[in-house]
Design a protein around this motif. Structure first.
Motif, PDB file in Angstrom:
ATOM      1  N   TRP A  25       0.811  -1.114   0.014  1.00 47.12           N
ATOM      2  CA  TRP A  25       0.037   0.087  -0.360  1.00 47.12           C
ATOM      3  C   TRP A  25       0.697   1.202  -0.258  1.00 47.12           C
ATOM      4  CZ3 TRP A  25      -0.038   2.875   4.638  1.00 47.12           C
ATOM      5  CH2 TRP A  25      -0.923   4.379   4.422  1.00 47.12           C
ATOM      6  N   PHE A  26       2.059   1.101   1.190  1.00 44.73           N
ATOM      7  CA  PHE A  26       2.974   2.330   0.573  1.00 44.73           C
ATOM      8  C   PHE A  26       2.788   2.874  -0.193  1.00 44.73           C
ATOM      9  CE2 PHE A  26       7.311   4.311   2.355  1.00 44.73           C
ATOM     10  CZ  PHE A  26       6.325   5.294   2.615  1.00 44.73           C
ATOM     11  N   GLU A  27       4.037   1.513  -0.949  1.00 44.00           N
ATOM     12  CA  GLU A  27       4.930   1.552  -1.784  1.00 44.00           C
ATOM     13  C   GLU A  27       4.417   1.853  -2.962  1.00 44.00           C
ATOM     14  OE1 GLU A  27       6.079  -2.280  -2.345  1.00 44.00           O
ATOM     15  OE2 GLU A  27       7.932  -1.804  -1.021  1.00 44.00           O
ATOM     16  N   GLN A  28       2.906   1.612  -3.285  1.00 45.75           N
ATOM     17  CA  GLN A  28       1.672   2.178  -4.748  1.00 45.75           C
ATOM     18  C   GLN A  28       1.766   3.672  -4.223  1.00 45.75           C
ATOM     19  OE1 GLN A  28       0.533  -0.247  -7.219  1.00 45.75           O
ATOM     20  NE2 GLN A  28       0.367   2.738  -7.692  1.00 45.75           N
ATOM     21  N   PHE A  29       1.817   3.512  -2.921  1.00 45.52           N
ATOM     22  CA  PHE A  29       1.453   5.939  -2.286  1.00 45.52           C
ATOM     23  C   PHE A  29       2.637   6.088  -3.029  1.00 45.52           C
ATOM     24  CE2 PHE A  29       2.263   9.418  -0.683  1.00 45.52           C
ATOM     25  CZ  PHE A  29       1.008  10.227  -0.046  1.00 45.52           C
ATOM     26  N   CYS A  30       3.974   5.881  -2.860  1.00 42.31           N
ATOM     27  CA  CYS A  30       4.858   6.605  -3.205  1.00 42.31           C
ATOM     28  C   CYS A  30       4.983   6.083  -5.146  1.00 42.31           C
ATOM     29  CB  CYS A  30       6.240   5.935  -2.897  1.00 42.31           C
ATOM     30  SG  CYS A  30       6.483   5.968  -0.694  1.00 42.31           S
ATOM     31  N   LEU A  31       4.382   5.641  -5.624  1.00 42.31           N
ATOM     32  CA  LEU A  31       4.860   5.209  -6.935  1.00 42.31           C
ATOM     33  C   LEU A  31       3.540   6.475  -7.640  1.00 42.31           C
ATOM     34  CD1 LEU A  31       4.874   1.797  -8.039  1.00 42.31           C
ATOM     35  CD2 LEU A  31       6.641   3.005  -8.379  1.00 42.31           C
ATOM     36  N   ASN A  32       2.973   6.826  -6.791  1.00 37.84           N
ATOM     37  CA  ASN A  32       0.715   6.779  -7.964  1.00 37.84           C
ATOM     38  C   ASN A  32       1.613   8.909  -7.670  1.00 37.84           C
ATOM     39  OD1 ASN A  32       0.639   5.146  -8.517  1.00 37.84           O
ATOM     40  ND2 ASN A  32      -1.292   5.403  -6.764  1.00 37.84           N
ATOM     41  N   SER A  40      14.391  10.479  -3.414  1.00 37.85           N
ATOM     42  CA  SER A  40      15.865   8.961  -3.796  1.00 37.85           C
ATOM     43  C   SER A  40      15.184   7.990  -3.443  1.00 37.85           C
ATOM     44  CB  SER A  40      17.117   9.778  -3.060  1.00 37.85           C
ATOM     45  OG  SER A  40      17.302   8.904  -1.745  1.00 37.85           O
ATOM     46  N   GLU A  41      16.095   7.026  -3.993  1.00 38.78           N
ATOM     47  CA  GLU A  41      15.309   5.235  -3.501  1.00 38.78           C
ATOM     48  C   GLU A  41      15.451   5.452  -2.727  1.00 38.78           C
ATOM     49  OE1 GLU A  41      16.140   1.618  -6.472  1.00 38.78           O
ATOM     50  OE2 GLU A  41      16.142   3.599  -8.373  1.00 38.78           O
ATOM     51  N   SER A  42      16.693   5.308  -1.856  1.00 35.10           N
ATOM     52  CA  SER A  42      17.364   4.916  -0.675  1.00 35.10           C
ATOM     53  C   SER A  42      16.204   5.733   0.652  1.00 35.10           C
ATOM     54  CB  SER A  42      19.052   6.218  -0.253  1.00 35.10           C
ATOM     55  OG  SER A  42      18.995   5.973   1.219  1.00 35.10           O
ATOM     56  N   GLN A  43      15.851   7.092   0.479  1.00 33.85           N
ATOM     57  CA  GLN A  43      14.872   7.796   0.858  1.00 33.85           C
ATOM     58  C   GLN A  43      13.587   6.876   1.066  1.00 33.85           C
ATOM     59  OE1 GLN A  43      14.591  11.917  -0.498  1.00 33.85           O
ATOM     60  NE2 GLN A  43      14.996  12.194   1.124  1.00 33.85           N
ATOM     61  N   LEU A  44      13.312   6.343   0.124  1.00 33.99           N
ATOM     62  CA  LEU A  44      11.463   5.766  -0.225  1.00 33.99           C
ATOM     63  C   LEU A  44      12.135   4.462   0.462  1.00 33.99           C
ATOM     64  CD1 LEU A  44      10.724   6.059  -3.409  1.00 33.99           C
ATOM     65  CD2 LEU A  44       9.841   7.699  -0.916  1.00 33.99           C
ATOM     66  N   ALA A  50      10.950   2.164   8.090  1.00 30.87           N
ATOM     67  CA  ALA A  50      10.693   2.782   9.253  1.00 30.87           C
ATOM     68  C   ALA A  50       9.007   2.131   9.262  1.00 30.87           C
ATOM     69  CB  ALA A  50      10.866   4.362   9.217  1.00 30.87           C
ATOM     70  N   LEU A  51       8.524   1.801   8.409  1.00 33.02           N
ATOM     71  CA  LEU A  51       6.760   1.915   8.659  1.00 33.02           C
ATOM     72  C   LEU A  51       6.982   0.343   8.836  1.00 33.02           C
ATOM     73  CD1 LEU A  51       4.300   2.226   7.424  1.00 33.02           C
ATOM     74  CD2 LEU A  51       4.481   1.446   5.440  1.00 33.02           C
ATOM     75  N   ALA A  52       7.594  -0.505   8.123  1.00 35.01           N
ATOM     76  CA  ALA A  52       7.583  -1.928   8.841  1.00 35.01           C
ATOM     77  C   ALA A  52       7.955  -1.985  10.729  1.00 35.01           C
ATOM     78  CB  ALA A  52       8.273  -3.077   7.730  1.00 35.01           C
ATOM     79  N   LEU A 117      14.373   3.363  13.837  1.00 33.43           N
ATOM     80  CA  LEU A 117      13.187   4.516  13.526  1.00 33.43           C
ATOM     81  C   LEU A 117      13.904   5.997  13.550  1.00 33.43           C
ATOM     82  CD1 LEU A 117       9.876   3.511  15.034  1.00 33.43           C
ATOM     83  CD2 LEU A 117      10.856   3.273  12.765  1.00 33.43           C
ATOM     84  N   ARG A 118      14.782   6.191  14.396  1.00 31.49           N
ATOM     85  CA  ARG A 118      15.215   6.870  14.167  1.00 31.49           C
ATOM     86  C   ARG A 118      16.105   7.710  13.702  1.00 31.49           C
ATOM     87  NH1 ARG A 118      15.807   7.949  21.120  1.00 31.49           N
ATOM     88  NH2 ARG A 118      18.198   9.105  20.041  1.00 31.49           N
ATOM     89  N   ARG A 119      17.033   6.705  13.671  1.00 28.40           N
ATOM     90  CA  ARG A 119      17.833   6.619  12.435  1.00 28.40           C
ATOM     91  C   ARG A 119      17.360   6.642  10.885  1.00 28.40           C
ATOM     92  NH1 ARG A 119      20.004   4.867  17.137  1.00 28.40           N
ATOM     93  NH2 ARG A 119      22.636   5.616  17.082  1.00 28.40           N
ATOM     94  N   LEU A 120      16.660   5.968  10.569  1.00 27.14           N
ATOM     95  CA  LEU A 120      15.872   5.846   9.594  1.00 27.14           C
ATOM     96  C   LEU A 120      15.156   7.294   8.914  1.00 27.14           C
ATOM     97  CD1 LEU A 120      14.347   1.959   9.869  1.00 27.14           C
ATOM     98  CD2 LEU A 120      15.745   3.334   7.890  1.00 27.14           C
ATOM     99  N   ALA A 121      14.396   7.913  10.454  1.00 30.01           N
ATOM    100  CA  ALA A 121      13.871   8.877   9.358  1.00 30.01           C
ATOM    101  C   ALA A 121      14.294  10.747   9.953  1.00 30.01           C
ATOM    102  CB  ALA A 121      12.155   8.984  10.168  1.00 30.01           C
ATOM    103  N   ASP A 122      13.825  11.423  10.047  1.00 33.15           N
ATOM    104  CA  ASP A 122      14.274  13.084  10.148  1.00 33.15           C
ATOM    105  C   ASP A 122      13.490  13.202  11.383  1.00 33.15           C
ATOM    106  OD1 ASP A 122      15.711  13.201   7.774  1.00 33.15           O
ATOM    107  OD2 ASP A 122      14.468  14.248   6.903  1.00 33.15           O
TER     108      ASP A 122
END
Length: 146
Positions: A25-32, A40-44, A50-52, A117-122
């Motif tokens: 669901w999240f990946e589809q949101f990102c694609l859309n 960047s792909e790295s950010q996604l 982080a979502l997982a 989580l804190r390292r993956l997100a801003d």
């Protein structure tokens, strides 16, 4: 603060087997909605991880004593300058500041997820809301101005 561009919502039962559905669901949101020039792909990849982590923590920890029918709500909001993910659970609240950070090269039981989580997100915020739910907020800023 820049205005919201897009948003979506997903409600799922508190079951680990639904993680793939949540990530798809999240990946589809990102694609859309996410522009490759701003994300960047790295950010996604980091956001999806982080979502997982947030979802599995809600299932394993917040809802461990609750029936699997207990729902987890997930919101994703895209702004011009950032993406916000909110994961809402109905478990007992905890204080993430009370979790001791693992020492490099040592083993400890638990606590790694919060630091991941804190390292993956801003920005990561966990708080109890007035309606008795907990909200994990995960924020990642776009490449604008970076």
């Amino acid at each position: 603060m820049l205005g919201m561009e897009q948003q979506d919502h997903l409600t799922v039962k508190s079951e680990l087997k639904l993680l793939n559905l949540v990530q798809q669901w999240f990946e589809q949101f990102c694609l859309n909605y996410l522009s490759p020039s701003l994300w960047s792909e790295s950010q996604l990849y980091r956001l999806n991880l982080a979502l997982a982590e947030g979802f599995t923590n809600a299932v394993r920890h917040a809802h461990h004593a609750l029936p699997p029918e207990t729902t987890i709500d997930i919101d994703v909001c895209l702004f011009l300058d950032r993406l916000e993910i909110r994961i809402w659970d109905r478990g007992k609240p905890f204080n993430p500041d009370a979790i001791r950070e693992p020492e490099p090269g040592t083993l400890q039981v638990g606590g790694y997820g919060w630091f991941l989580l804190r390292r993956l997100a801003d920005r990561v915020v966990y708080e109890r809301t007035l309606d008795g739910r907990n909200c994990l907020l995960i924020v990642k800023y776009a490449l604008i101005g970076q």
